[in-house]
Design a protein around this motif. Sequence first.
Motif, short mmCIF file in Angstrom:
data_model
loop_
_atom_site.label_atom_id
_atom_site.label_comp_id
_atom_site.label_asym_id
_atom_site.label_seq_id
_atom_site.Cartn_x
_atom_site.Cartn_y
_atom_site.Cartn_z
N GLU A 134 8.94 -8.22 -0.06
CA GLU A 134 8.73 -6.64 0.27
C GLU A 134 8.84 -6.29 -1.61
N ASN A 135 9.35 -6.18 -1.87
CA ASN A 135 9.87 -5.12 -3.58
C ASN A 135 8.30 -5.70 -3.54
N LEU A 136 7.40 -6.98 -4.13
CA LEU A 136 6.17 -7.07 -4.77
C LEU A 136 5.40 -5.71 -4.08
N LEU A 137 5.75 -6.12 -2.31
CA LEU A 137 4.16 -5.18 -1.84
C LEU A 137 4.11 -4.13 -2.03
N ILE A 138 5.86 -3.25 -2.30
CA ILE A 138 5.80 -1.84 -2.41
C ILE A 138 5.24 -1.52 -3.88
N GLU A 139 5.49 -2.58 -5.44
CA GLU A 139 4.90 -2.52 -6.38
C GLU A 139 3.46 -2.69 -6.65
N GLU A 140 3.10 -3.31 -5.34
CA GLU A 140 1.76 -3.51 -6.06
C GLU A 140 0.40 -2.33 -5.01
N PHE A 141 1.40 -2.37 -3.81
CA PHE A 141 0.31 -1.21 -3.21
C PHE A 141 0.61 0.54 -3.54
N SER A 142 2.21 0.46 -3.26
CA SER A 142 3.04 1.61 -3.92
C SER A 142 2.10 2.89 -2.34
N PRO A 143 2.97 2.42 -1.15
CA PRO A 143 2.68 2.87 0.07
C PRO A 143 3.43 4.03 0.33
N LEU A 144 2.36 5.07 0.95
CA LEU A 144 2.68 6.76 0.57
C LEU A 144 4.00 6.61 1.50
N TRP A 145 4.17 6.13 2.71
CA TRP A 145 5.74 6.60 2.75
C TRP A 145 7.20 5.54 2.62
N ASN A 146 6.54 4.39 1.64
CA ASN A 146 8.07 4.16 0.95
C ASN A 146 8.13 4.86 0.17
N LYS A 147 6.98 5.76 -0.82
CA LYS A 147 7.07 6.14 -2.49
C LYS A 147 7.58 7.91 -2.17
N VAL A 148 6.88 8.39 -0.98
CA VAL A 148 6.65 9.89 -1.28
C VAL A 148 6.81 10.14 -0.07
N VAL A 149 7.10 9.67 1.41
CA VAL A 149 7.53 10.53 2.63
C VAL A 149 8.65 9.72 3.17
N GLU A 150 10.10 9.38 2.41
CA GLU A 150 10.65 8.60 3.37
C GLU A 150 11.51 8.83 4.43
#
Length: 210
Positions: A134-150
Amino acid sequence: MRTEPVFNPLDKKNLGSSVAEALVLRERSPLPPRERFIAAGVYAIYYQGDHPLYTAIATKNRANNGDDLPIYVGKAIPKGARKGGTTLDRGVGTVLFDRLKQHSETIQAAQDLKLSDFFCRYLAVDDIWIPLGENLLIEEFSPLWNKVVEGFGNHDPGSGRERSKMSPWDIIHPGRSWALKLQPGKDRKLIEQKIRYFLAKQFGKSAESS
């Protein structure tokens, strides 16, 4: 004379990358998947609708050229895994399917989203590698709902909710009955501004005016 770096396939980052790569090679699936299944693992959710804030993401995903960009990435781990240890001696249950089903219900509750505008990919993974994947996927793609729209993955806080604040996701996409009972959160216009700025960095200035 330089020394070539040595590739270690067992390095945790390389192991995590293998999980991430395996996920993105999976075929698109409806959200939620049509059939219930037994598994724990990681998943990615993609948007291809007409919400004005997400035009750049939706356009990319509608192209269906193998270069999809998830709007959210998450994990589903077996019960008891958060307390440590592995779960090799117990069934993992349907935690991965159940998590995707919960997300579909969240989207259906939103006043400005349609479930048919979403699809997902998911991958059953041995629980020891799930958080790393999961951490690698978030690092790779920077998904909007993970990074900004929590807040997309939040659950009903239950008792004491009157002291909790509404998440940015619920401010942008109101509809969850329990979230409507929370205290006001951040200013909507500020969140929208952050979304546009974030997507402009990902896609270029064209996304800023979408």
